[in-house]
Scaffold this motif. Sequence first.
Motif, mmCIF file in Angstrom:
data_model
loop_
_atom_site.group_PDB
_atom_site.id
_atom_site.type_symbol
_atom_site.label_atom_id
_atom_site.label_comp_id
_atom_site.label_asym_id
_atom_site.label_seq_id
_atom_site.Cartn_x
_atom_site.Cartn_y
_atom_site.Cartn_z
ATOM 1 N N LYS A 114 3.306 -3.124 -15.427
ATOM 2 C CA LYS A 114 4.444 -2.252 -15.126
ATOM 3 C C LYS A 114 4.015 -0.832 -15.470
ATOM 4 O O LYS A 114 3.589 -0.555 -16.600
ATOM 5 N N GLN A 115 4.119 0.080 -14.528
ATOM 6 C CA GLN A 115 3.639 1.448 -14.735
ATOM 7 C C GLN A 115 4.546 2.438 -14.025
ATOM 8 O O GLN A 115 5.317 2.082 -13.136
ATOM 9 N N HIS A 116 4.404 3.702 -14.447
ATOM 10 C CA HIS A 116 5.171 4.792 -13.816
ATOM 11 C C HIS A 116 4.183 5.685 -13.083
ATOM 12 O O HIS A 116 3.237 6.202 -13.682
ATOM 13 N N ARG A 117 4.412 5.856 -11.796
ATOM 14 C CA ARG A 117 3.503 6.650 -10.955
ATOM 15 C C ARG A 117 4.059 8.056 -10.778
ATOM 16 O O ARG A 117 5.221 8.256 -10.414
ATOM 17 N N TYR A 118 3.145 9.056 -11.030
ATOM 18 C CA TYR A 118 3.506 10.458 -10.856
ATOM 19 C C TYR A 118 2.891 11.026 -9.581
ATOM 20 O O TYR A 118 3.446 11.957 -8.976
ATOM 21 N N SER A 119 1.758 10.484 -9.202
ATOM 22 C CA SER A 119 1.063 10.933 -7.997
ATOM 23 C C SER A 119 0.160 9.793 -7.537
ATOM 24 O O SER A 119 0.026 8.776 -8.228
ATOM 25 N N PRO A 120 -0.501 9.919 -6.414
ATOM 26 C CA PRO A 120 -1.395 8.842 -5.963
ATOM 27 C C PRO A 120 -2.536 8.544 -6.930
ATOM 28 O O PRO A 120 -3.118 7.453 -6.886
ATOM 29 N N GLU B 121 0.817 -1.218 0.000
ATOM 30 C CA GLU B 121 0.000 0.000 0.000
ATOM 31 C C GLU B 121 0.851 1.268 0.000
ATOM 32 O O GLU B 121 0.374 2.335 -0.408
ATOM 33 N N HIS B 122 2.115 1.155 0.419
ATOM 34 C CA HIS B 122 3.004 2.322 0.400
ATOM 35 C C HIS B 122 3.399 2.734 -1.018
ATOM 36 O O HIS B 122 3.949 3.827 -1.193
ATOM 37 N N LEU B 123 3.125 1.882 -2.002
ATOM 38 C CA LEU B 123 3.461 2.244 -3.391
ATOM 39 C C LEU B 123 2.643 3.440 -3.878
ATOM 40 O O LEU B 123 3.107 4.203 -4.741
ATOM 41 N N HIS B 124 1.438 3.649 -3.335
ATOM 42 C CA HIS B 124 0.595 4.775 -3.769
ATOM 43 C C HIS B 124 1.188 6.116 -3.342
ATOM 44 O O HIS B 124 0.876 7.149 -3.953
ATOM 45 N N ASN B 125 1.998 6.111 -2.311
ATOM 46 C CA ASN B 125 2.585 7.360 -1.829
ATOM 47 C C ASN B 125 3.974 7.618 -2.419
ATOM 48 O O ASN B 125 4.611 8.623 -2.059
ATOM 49 N N MET B 126 4.427 6.781 -3.314
ATOM 50 C CA MET B 126 5.750 6.921 -3.922
ATOM 51 C C MET B 126 5.597 7.287 -5.398
ATOM 52 O O MET B 126 4.521 7.143 -5.995
ATOM 53 N N THR B 127 6.666 7.771 -5.989
ATOM 54 C CA THR B 127 6.691 8.094 -7.419
ATOM 55 C C THR B 127 7.816 7.306 -8.079
ATOM 56 O O THR B 127 8.874 7.096 -7.479
ATOM 57 N N GLY B 128 7.553 6.907 -9.298
ATOM 58 C CA GLY B 128 8.558 6.157 -10.023
ATOM 59 C C GLY B 128 7.984 4.854 -10.576
ATOM 60 O O GLY B 128 6.766 4.666 -10.699
ATOM 61 N N LEU B 129 8.875 3.928 -10.906
ATOM 62 C CA LEU B 129 8.495 2.660 -11.533
ATOM 63 C C LEU B 129 7.996 1.676 -10.489
ATOM 64 O O LEU B 129 8.574 1.558 -9.409
ATOM 65 N N GLU B 130 6.903 0.965 -10.835
ATOM 66 C CA GLU B 130 6.330 -0.006 -9.914
ATOM 67 C C GLU B 130 5.609 -1.109 -10.693
ATOM 68 O O GLU B 130 5.271 -0.949 -11.875
ATOM 69 N N TYR B 131 5.341 -2.237 -9.991
ATOM 70 C CA TYR B 131 4.600 -3.368 -10.539
ATOM 71 C C TYR B 131 3.393 -3.640 -9.647
ATOM 72 O O TYR B 131 3.515 -3.633 -8.404
ATOM 73 N N ILE B 132 2.235 -3.874 -10.277
ATOM 74 C CA ILE B 132 1.023 -4.169 -9.519
ATOM 75 C C ILE B 132 0.358 -5.400 -10.125
ATOM 76 O O ILE B 132 0.580 -5.743 -11.306
ATOM 77 N N LEU B 133 -0.465 -6.074 -9.298
ATOM 78 C CA LEU B 133 -1.260 -7.198 -9.790
ATOM 79 C C LEU B 133 -2.548 -6.639 -10.369
ATOM 80 O O LEU B 133 -3.410 -6.138 -9.645
ATOM 81 N N LEU B 134 -2.685 -6.713 -11.694
ATOM 82 C CA LEU B 134 -3.845 -6.122 -12.378
ATOM 83 C C LEU B 134 -5.045 -7.061 -12.398
ATOM 84 O O LEU B 134 -6.190 -6.634 -12.215
ATOM 85 N N HIS B 135 -4.820 -8.339 -12.625
ATOM 86 C CA HIS B 135 -5.934 -9.279 -12.725
ATOM 87 C C HIS B 135 -5.449 -10.659 -12.285
ATOM 88 O O HIS B 135 -4.293 -11.026 -12.549
#
Length: 239
Positions: free
Chosen positions: A76-82, A51-65
Amino acid sequence: DNLLGISWVDSAWIPILNPGNVLDYFSERSNPFYDRTCNNEVVKMQRLSLEHLHNMTGLEYILLHAQEPILYIIRKQHRYSPTQVTPLADYYIIAGVVYQAPDLGSVINSRMLTAIHAVQSAFDEAMSYCRYHPSKGYWWHFKDQDERDKVKPKSKKKEEPSSLFQRQRVDMLLLDIRQKFQPKFIQPKSGDKPVPVEQVKKEAEPTTETIKQEEKDSTKNSQQSSSTKAPPEKRMRLQ
């Protein structure tokens, strides 16, 4: 490097794979699709929750389905904001084997190359059956035609008496001769068919046999007429 043509699997994880540990399975060091500079690696080292990934910026991996027990999709996505992210790539895990999902451009390019290859192969195959000869023109000669000819009983091919070129030349020569030597006709009466001059001459000139026959008939008639004449009258004698 293009990762669309490769796959990765760790057989030790397949029996225990589930939605809770699929990201840990994907983050194995031997996985070529995993980038170790991502935020997931930072969270893992600090023993924090995802859950701490939402408060970070940069490259991350999430379980989509997740569709247990065989299909998992990881993005694989790049996060700019929550609330703002940009998808970069998708990976799907089927029966423990990880593949990279192709992008739309790669799919269209692959389909076009496949279609063009099929069309080119069809043209090459058709050209291999095409034959040409100056006297015959174009025709098709298939591979199975020789086998069919072997199975069929051999029969002597009838040769054509003449070719189309020869027939056309002969017609031209006959037309030229007809124009040079036109037949002569006479018209004896109206309504009758014209009679050739040669036929009239042949009918007018009697043969020698007919002439001899006519002479014999005339002599016979003269003899018969002389025999049928009455005897001459007797003249009175002068005393």
